[in-house]
Design an enzyme around this catalytic site. Structure first.
Site, PDB file in Angstrom:
ATOM      1  N   PHE A  53       0.873  -1.187   0.000  1.00  0.00           N
ATOM      2  CA  PHE A  53       0.000   0.000   0.000  1.00  0.00           C
ATOM      3  C   PHE A  53       0.903   1.229   0.000  1.00  0.00           C
ATOM      4  CE2 PHE A  53      -3.944   1.788   2.482  1.00  0.00           C
ATOM      5  CZ  PHE A  53      -4.178   2.673   1.435  1.00  0.00           C
TER       6      PHE A  53
ATOM      7  N   GLY B  30      -2.291 -10.325   2.149  1.00  0.00           N
ATOM      8  CA  GLY B  30      -1.643 -11.043   3.251  1.00  0.00           C
ATOM      9  C   GLY B  30      -0.388 -10.354   3.741  1.00  0.00           C
TER      10      GLY B  30
ATOM     11  N   CYS C 288       7.567 -16.203   7.828  1.00  0.00           N
ATOM     12  CA  CYS C 288       7.512 -14.745   7.944  1.00  0.00           C
ATOM     13  C   CYS C 288       7.421 -14.298   9.407  1.00  0.00           C
ATOM     14  CB  CYS C 288       6.291 -14.250   7.170  1.00  0.00           C
ATOM     15  SG  CYS C 288       6.135 -12.483   7.211  1.00  0.00           S
TER      16      CYS C 288
ATOM     17  N   GLY D 167       0.364 -18.593   4.648  1.00  0.00           N
ATOM     18  CA  GLY D 167      -0.321 -19.100   5.823  1.00  0.00           C
ATOM     19  C   GLY D 167      -1.270 -20.263   5.590  1.00  0.00           C
TER      20      GLY D 167
ATOM     21  N   GLY E  88      12.822 -17.539   3.872  1.00  0.00           N
ATOM     22  CA  GLY E  88      12.012 -16.380   3.524  1.00  0.00           C
ATOM     23  C   GLY E  88      12.794 -15.355   2.714  1.00  0.00           C
TER      24      GLY E  88
ATOM     25  N   ARG F  13      12.148  -6.015  -1.361  1.00  0.00           N
ATOM     26  CA  ARG F  13      10.798  -6.422  -0.960  1.00  0.00           C
ATOM     27  C   ARG F  13      10.355  -5.729   0.331  1.00  0.00           C
ATOM     28  NH1 ARG F  13       7.692 -10.646   1.553  1.00  0.00           N
ATOM     29  NH2 ARG F  13       6.018 -11.175   0.125  1.00  0.00           N
TER      30      ARG F  13
ATOM     31  N   GLU G 169      13.009 -10.114   8.319  1.00  0.00           N
ATOM     32  CA  GLU G 169      11.562 -10.308   8.463  1.00  0.00           C
ATOM     33  C   GLU G 169      11.191 -11.746   8.100  1.00  0.00           C
ATOM     34  OE1 GLU G 169       8.754  -7.248   7.218  1.00  0.00           O
ATOM     35  OE2 GLU G 169      10.359  -5.771   7.158  1.00  0.00           O
TER      36      GLU G 169
ATOM     37  N   GLU H 184     -11.910 -31.060  19.300  1.00  0.00           N
ATOM     38  CA  GLU H 184     -12.879 -32.093  18.927  1.00  0.00           C
ATOM     39  C   GLU H 184     -12.686 -32.540  17.467  1.00  0.00           C
ATOM     40  OE1 GLU H 184     -17.589 -31.954  19.824  1.00  0.00           O
ATOM     41  OE2 GLU H 184     -16.957 -30.682  18.165  1.00  0.00           O
TER      42      GLU H 184
HETATM   43  P1  RVP Z   1       3.717 -19.799   3.054  1.00  0.00           P
HETATM   44  O1  RVP Z   1       2.965 -20.403   1.915  1.00  0.00           O
HETATM   45  O2  RVP Z   1       2.942 -19.810   4.341  1.00  0.00           O
HETATM   46  O3  RVP Z   1       5.074 -20.416   3.226  1.00  0.00           O
HETATM   47  O4  RVP Z   1       3.915 -18.249   2.721  1.00  0.00           O
HETATM   48  C1  RVP Z   1       4.547 -17.805   1.557  1.00  0.00           C
HETATM   49  C2  RVP Z   1       4.445 -16.312   1.502  1.00  0.00           C
HETATM   50  O5  RVP Z   1       5.169 -15.719   2.592  1.00  0.00           O
HETATM   51  C3  RVP Z   1       5.056 -15.661   0.282  1.00  0.00           C
HETATM   52  O6  RVP Z   1       4.258 -15.742  -0.851  1.00  0.00           O
HETATM   53  C4  RVP Z   1       5.275 -14.240   0.750  1.00  0.00           C
HETATM   54  O7  RVP Z   1       4.118 -13.443   0.659  1.00  0.00           O
HETATM   55  C5  RVP Z   1       5.604 -14.416   2.213  1.00  0.00           C
HETATM   56  N1  RVP Z   1       7.046 -14.327   2.481  1.00  0.00           N
HETATM   57  C6  RVP Z   1       8.088 -14.676   1.701  1.00  0.00           C
HETATM   58  N2  RVP Z   1       9.216 -14.411   2.384  1.00  0.00           N
HETATM   59  C7  RVP Z   1       8.830 -13.910   3.553  1.00  0.00           C
HETATM   60  C8  RVP Z   1       9.683 -13.447   4.626  1.00  0.00           C
HETATM   61  O8  RVP Z   1      10.882 -13.664   4.617  1.00  0.00           O
HETATM   62  N3  RVP Z   1       9.099 -12.794   5.586  1.00  0.00           N
HETATM   63  N4  RVP Z   1       7.490 -13.874   3.607  1.00  0.00           N
END
Ligand code: RVP
Length: 499
Positions: free
Chosen positions: A267, A313, A320, A361, A408, A419, A432, A486
């Site tokens: 954003f 997301g 992440c 997620g 990540g 990124r 991150e 459950e």
């Molecule tokens: P997952 O499928 O839960 O492993 O998540 C993948 C997503 O996590 C990627 O598509 C991206 O949006 C995010 N990501 C990738 N690298 C990192 C990080 O290092 N924080 N996060």
């Protein structure tokens, strides 16, 4: 005073679907998982429709050309990772575009002047015993012969023997020509009892090999995601809002079908500028998604800037730690539900449908159906795909189990500072993301078959044979933490402790 939202940030594991009426027509073979990837006007069709609602994450440890080919062959799409030099990313795109089922670009090639020692070293390096002998030792040089393990005795023959002395020379080879179909190539293989058929162009340059052993794996795949004009596989690529003026032209030139601006928090005015530049530069012809956002305002902003789809997301990815590090994000289910409302409102207002992608997620297969039911048009996954043979990372044995590496984009290992860039110096100030292992799970296709089987079966329980029907008719309920308990096996002694 700060704004407080009334809703609670929730994730998929907190919800369940209530079955609807399953009619006799509502059986898994009647379920279509087709879904739009890019925006379209009411009454029209999206320029790209996925055959299954899955895309692979824009990550070094997930989406290279190998995974992109495997996923597109099964109906989904990969976004080749952007945290690499422009030229190598473009090369990966080219590799997917060049892929023709059953036609393999030779990765083991040698010159006639090389020696048996060179041949043995090459076999050790690539693991392949069939090699093209080309004038310059490249995969597309002039074909002068073929070497297979039947042409030499590794132990006995002198290691300095020249390839030209023991190769099967071109004059004795059966070859096919560029342009022939796979079934024509397989017919020649069959008629001449060959193991390998080199395919050459009109200048005798090697284009591909077709291998007898691949015959079974290249039968028609009805789900394949192809450009219907040139029959090439579709592929996407991730870009950033820093070097897009150089990266986008290189990717477009390589034949990319769709781009996605990759950012943990999309954003921003940086994304708006990037979208506007791409739309102007290419007259609206280059398709590009944007994100990530987690609310209606973020959706509207990027759509008005020209995005073709929106990725939803922040902080839900398995690797992440953005929420812990920066305190930003939103429960993934709540984010999808909220952004889906904005998408529907925008459609109502303008007659333009902008697909949304739930990114990160998704752990269990049932989370995927929930995400779709909550309004996601397609799903981006990293961890899911990282576990397969086709992902680019190493498979290792840890303890008694096979695992694959998965890291990540925000980890030091990926060092994808673009990124996470908030404007400022060109470095990652803090991590991150984490570097991790995921359990090895075998072939992509085998796993996809099970996952898709489950999704279709759930859809039938909900009385839906298409994703839009599921989105319209799903009944969803929140679950208490005790009813989550459950839902698993409980109050019994499990026989299989590995479950
Ligand atoms: P997952 O499928 O839960 O492993 O998540 C993948 C997503 O996590 C990627 O598509 C991206 O949006 C995010 N990501 C990738 N690298 C990192 C990080 O290092 N924080 N996060």
């Amino acid at each position: 005073m700060a704004i407080y939202l009334d809703d609670v940030s929730r994730t998929f594991g907190e919800y369940l679907l209530i079955p609807g009426l399953t009619t006799k027509q509502c059986i898994p073979t009647n379920v279509s998982l087709k879904t739009p990837l890019v925006k379209y006007k009411k009454g029209e069709k999206s320029a790209i429709e996925l055959n299954i609602p899955f895309v692979s994450a824009i990550m070094q440890s997930v989406s290279d050309s190998g995974l992109a080919i495997a996923l597109a062959r099964n109906g989904g799409l990969s976004f080749i990772f952007g945290s690499q030099p422009i030229e190598s990313q473009a090369e990966m795109v080219r590799k997917v575009k060049k892929f023709k089922a059953g036609f393999v670009t030779s990765d083991s090639n040698i010159t006639p002047e090389a020696t048996l020692a060179d041949v043995l070293a090459l076999v050790k390096r690539t693991g392949h015993t069939t090699m093209g002998v080309t004038d310059d030792g490249t995969p597309n040089g002039k074909l002068l012969g073929l070497v297979t393990s039947r042409d030499y005795r590794g132990e006995k023959d002198p290691k300095d023997r020249k390839v030209k002395e023991f190769m099967t020379p071109f004059s004795k080879l059966t070859v096919g020509e560029v342009g022939m179909t796979l079934s024509e190539a397989n017919q020649i293989i069959w008629d001449h009892k060959l193991n390998t058929l080199p395919i050459i162009d009109k200048d005798q340059k090697l284009a591909y090999f077709v291998f007898r052993k691949d015959y079974d794996s290249h039968k028609d795949n009805p789900n394949e995601l192809l450009n219907m004009t040139d029959k090439k596989l579709l592929v996407g690529a991730g870009i950033n809002s820093r070097d897009y003026k150089e990266r986008v032209p290189a990717l477009v030139e390589a034949g990319v079908d769709v781009l996605c601006i990759d950012s943990s928090d999309g954003f921003s005015e940086w994304q708006k500028e990037t979208l506007q530049w791409i739309k102007e530069e290419y007259n609206g012809k280059v398709l590009v998604g944007a994100g990530n956002v987690v609310d209606q305002a973020g959706f509207r902003y990027l759509v008005e800037a020209g995005a073709d789809f929106i990725k939803v997301g922040i902080g839900g990815g398995s690797i992440c730690i953005t929420r812990e590090q920066k305190g930003i994000g939103r429960g993934q289910a709540t984010a999808v539900i909220d952004v889906a409302k904005a998408r529907d409102k925008y459609f109502e207002d303008t007659g333009i449908y902008v697909p949304i992608c739930s990114d990160g997620g998704l752990v269990h297969d049932y989370h995927m159906v929930l995400a779709l039911a909550m309004g996601a048009d397609f799903l981006m996954m990293g961890r899911y795909f990282a576990r397969f043979d086709e992902s680019p990372t190493k498979k290792l044995m840890v303890g008694n189990n096979y695992v694959k590496e998965y890291w990540g984009e925000g980890s030091n290992r990926a060092h994808n500072w673009q990124r996470y860039d908030m404007g400022g110096s060109e470095s990652l100030k803090f991590e991150e993301g984490v570097d991790s292992y995921v359990p090895y799970a075998g072939k992509l296709k085998d796993n996809l078959d099970v996952t898709i089987g489950k999704i279709k079966s759930t859809m039938c329980s909900c009385g839906a044979t298409t994703i839009p029907e599921l989105q319209k008719n799903a009944k969803i309920t929140l679950v208490s933490s005790t009813s989550i308990v459950e839902g698993g096996a409980h109050d019994v002694i499990l026989k299989d402790h590995n479950r």
